[in-house]
Design an enzyme around this catalytic site. Structure first.
Site, PDB file in Angstrom:
ATOM      1  N   LYS A 173       0.870  -1.195   0.000  1.00 54.64           N
ATOM      2  CA  LYS A 173       0.000   0.000   0.000  1.00 54.64           C
ATOM      3  C   LYS A 173       0.902   1.239   0.000  1.00 54.64           C
ATOM      4  O   LYS A 173       1.462   1.616   1.030  1.00 54.64           O
ATOM      5  CB  LYS A 173      -0.888  -0.061   1.236  1.00 54.64           C
ATOM      6  CG  LYS A 173      -1.399   1.243   1.804  1.00 54.64           C
ATOM      7  CD  LYS A 173      -2.503   1.877   1.000  1.00 54.64           C
ATOM      8  CE  LYS A 173      -2.851   3.228   1.594  1.00 54.64           C
ATOM      9  NZ  LYS A 173      -1.905   4.286   1.164  1.00 54.64           N
ATOM     10  N   PRO A 174       1.074   1.865  -1.200  1.00 52.97           N
ATOM     11  CA  PRO A 174       1.900   3.083  -1.239  1.00 52.97           C
ATOM     12  C   PRO A 174       1.122   4.272  -0.687  1.00 52.97           C
ATOM     13  O   PRO A 174      -0.105   4.234  -0.586  1.00 52.97           O
ATOM     14  CB  PRO A 174       2.160   3.256  -2.736  1.00 52.97           C
ATOM     15  CG  PRO A 174       1.006   2.602  -3.422  1.00 52.97           C
ATOM     16  CD  PRO A 174       0.512   1.501  -2.516  1.00 52.97           C
ATOM     17  N   GLU A 248       7.980   1.630  11.827  1.00 57.38           N
ATOM     18  CA  GLU A 248       9.111   2.557  11.658  1.00 57.38           C
ATOM     19  C   GLU A 248       8.499   3.947  11.548  1.00 57.38           C
ATOM     20  O   GLU A 248       7.872   4.274  10.550  1.00 57.38           O
ATOM     21  CB  GLU A 248       9.908   2.222  10.396  1.00 57.38           C
ATOM     22  CG  GLU A 248      10.537   0.828  10.367  1.00 57.38           C
ATOM     23  CD  GLU A 248      11.719   0.677  11.312  1.00 57.38           C
ATOM     24  OE1 GLU A 248      12.066   1.630  12.028  1.00 57.38           O
ATOM     25  OE2 GLU A 248      12.292  -0.420  11.334  1.00 57.38           O
ATOM     26  N   GLU A 383       8.050  16.809  15.161  1.00 58.61           N
ATOM     27  CA  GLU A 383       8.634  16.484  13.860  1.00 58.61           C
ATOM     28  C   GLU A 383       8.040  17.403  12.794  1.00 58.61           C
ATOM     29  O   GLU A 383       6.829  17.409  12.574  1.00 58.61           O
ATOM     30  CB  GLU A 383       8.343  15.022  13.490  1.00 58.61           C
ATOM     31  CG  GLU A 383       9.066  14.621  12.218  1.00 58.61           C
ATOM     32  CD  GLU A 383       8.670  13.235  11.715  1.00 58.61           C
ATOM     33  OE1 GLU A 383       7.481  12.900  11.749  1.00 58.61           O
ATOM     34  OE2 GLU A 383       9.574  12.507  11.267  1.00 58.61           O
ATOM     35  N   GLY A 456       9.183   4.019  17.103  1.00 54.60           N
ATOM     36  CA  GLY A 456       8.732   2.738  16.578  1.00 54.60           C
ATOM     37  C   GLY A 456       9.147   1.514  17.364  1.00 54.60           C
ATOM     38  O   GLY A 456       9.857   1.610  18.371  1.00 54.60           O
TER      39      GLY A 456
END
Ligand code: NAD
Length: 488
Positions: A173-174, A248, A383, A456
């Protein structure tokens, strides 16, 4: 433009979800349109995956035979390297020099896991009686590989290669903005001879297609790379399903310049660490800690060199920094820069869009250095995933370690020093899955990669990376000469 079909269970079919459009971040032109997958397509892909797993053509392949598929995929990627690199440039706007490197790394990943596949050994475990015991490894079944938009072909390969080496069926799944390279990878997998249903490629929105994949009762493992909040949502579903996951996730990595560092090396390393990939990198060294004694002189050099970076058309061989992925993503970075200003930060360079016709239609943003804030500032804690570096001085090692570890993230870190003892001391104390000493952002498929804290769980890459996609099984072989005495 007609929307392309997608790969559902070995067939190229129109997905039944909304059309997914890939825009070139350089000028917003349309790079391609693909039909998006729907939850019903996910059901079909899972059913085809289960059929493939039951079919001796895939199920009964010996490791050295499965490895051949991976080697063929690697060869096809290499043969089409330039086309794939150009396609990924169009899909996510990274400079061509960078997408070429990502394609080469994807081919290397398939070769590496082909070799791992045919050399992985089952273990004979110590026996404590008249029996032999051993560990064998089975594939998990139908597994999901869910990837982000920032390095599509490399992230796809990092999951697809070990999952196939382990003998699974994979739903790839991109991410929404970048469907094109994943579909080409699916095409290559079919051309390499993988049986139908072993690989499906399902573009579409995370909250519909991604969620349908993760929640599907017959998806037995998920390998996810993406944002921390998405990762946590997936972990909740996984807990309910008792399903293993690899997550991740995001980062806010410290990069540390000690007073004895080789300054020219450190300047280049810090700039590469944050501004390559236009800052859109999970491992970006986005918090810079510099020894107070050299802070002013170091920042002066850093800012001068940052201002000289070549920003522009990703198709140009000399471009160092391309645009941001979408206008919305750029707006979120700009909001962070404003927040930094409001908290009292000084923008030493960047902080705005570049001027000039070449940038007019693209999502460009200048590389930005913010100083004058502490590590608790929002821009140092959250982030940003863009070209924004926050510079902070430190007094001594205790002060440094306390600040560097004061983050919810723990993905990567960098240390610039001539003193190997200090590098070792600091490296051991940093709460990060990767430590680079006098370098940054080096990556080898042979070296394990993992995040700590909110960055993660699970370890990808390296020889043991294949085991993520397998279930261990213990087999006892009785060697008794006589029947079991208990029943007598
Ligand atoms: P994202 O979390 O928004 O999306 C990642 C993928 O998950 C996409 O394919 C998306 O469609 C899918 N998705 C979204 N919601 C979902 C859901 N509810 N269920 C299942 N799938 C869902 O992340 P992004 O914006 O694509 O990527 C940027 C993030 O990825 C950053 O936080 C970055 O740090 C992280 N990242 C981490 C690593 C790493 O190795 N640690 C590498 C690259 C990027």
């Amino acid at each position: 433009m007609t929307a392309q079909p997608i790969l559902i269970g070995g067939e190229w079919k129109a997905g039944r979800g909304p059309v997914v459009v890939s825009h070139y971040p350089h000028d917003q032109s349309v790079s391609g349109e693909v039909t998006g997958a729907s939850p019903a397509d996910v059901d079909d892909a899972v059913a085809a995956g289960k059929r493939a797993l039951a079919d001796p053509k895939w199920r009964d392949l010996l490791p050295h035979q499965r490895a051949l598929h991976l080697y063929r995929i690697a060869d096809l990627i290499t043969a089409r390297a330039e086309d794939l690199a150009q396609l990924q440039r169009r899909d996510n706007g990274k400079p061509i020099s960078e997408t070429r490197a990502l394609v080469a790394s994807a081919a290397g990943t398939f070769r590496y896991f082909g070799a791992v596949c045919e050399t992985a050994e089952a273990e004979l475990t110590p026996s404590r009686g008249p029996y032999l015991t051993m560990s064998t490894w089975d594939p998990c079944g139908v597994v999901a590989a869910i990837t982000p938009w920032n390095s599509p072909i490399a992230s796809d390969a990092q999951k697809l290669a070990p999952a196939l080496a382990a003998g699974n069926a994979v739903l790839l799944k991109p991410a929404g903005p970048t469907p094109l390279v994943a579909l080409e990878l699916g095409r290559i997998c079919l051309e390499a001879g993988l049986p139908k249903g072993v690989v499906s490629v399902l573009p579409g929105a995370g909250r519909s297609v991604g969620n349908a994949i993760v929640e599907h009762p017959d998806v037995k493992m998920v390998s996810f790379t993406g944002g921390t909040s998405t990762g946590k949502a997936i972990a909740h579903v996984a807990a309910d399903k008792m399903m293993p996951v690899i997550l991740e996730l995001g980062g806010k990595s410290p990069t540390i310049v000690c007073e004895d560092a080789e300054i020219d090396h450190a300047v280049n390393g810090v700039i590469f660490g944050i501004f390559s990939s236009a800052g859109q990198s999970c491992i970006a060294g986005s918090r810079l800690f510099v020894a107070a004694k050299i802070y002013d002189a170091f920042l002066e050099k850093l800012v001068a060199k940052t201002k000289a970076l070549r920003i522009g058309d990703p198709a140009s061989e000399t471009t160092q920094m391309g645009p941001q992925i979408t206008p919305e993503h750029r707006a979120s970075i700009e909001a962070y820069i404003d927040a930094g200003r409001k908290e009292g930060g000084a923008v030493l360079c960047g902080g705005e869009r570049p001027a000039g016709a070449v940038y007019a239609k693209g999502n460009y943003l200048l590389p930005t250095v913010i100083a004058g804030l502490g590590n608790r500032a929002r821009v140092a804690q959250e982030e940003i995933f863009g070209p924004v570096l926050v510079a902070i001085p430190f007094r001594d090692e205790e002060d440094l370690v306390a600040q560097a570890n004061d983050s919810v993230y723990g993905l990567a870190s960098g240390i610039w020093t001539r003193d190997y003892r200090r590098a070792w001391r600091l490296g051991r104390r940093l709460e990060a899955g990767t430590v680079w000493v006098n370098t940054y952002k080096l990556f080898s498929i042979a070296t394990p990669f993992a995040g700590r804290k909110d960055s993660g769980i699970g370890v990808e890459k390296g020889r043991l990376g294949i085991r993520n996609y397998m279930r261990q099984k213990s087999v006892y072989w009785g060697l008794n000469e006589a029947p079991m005495p208990w029943a007598d």
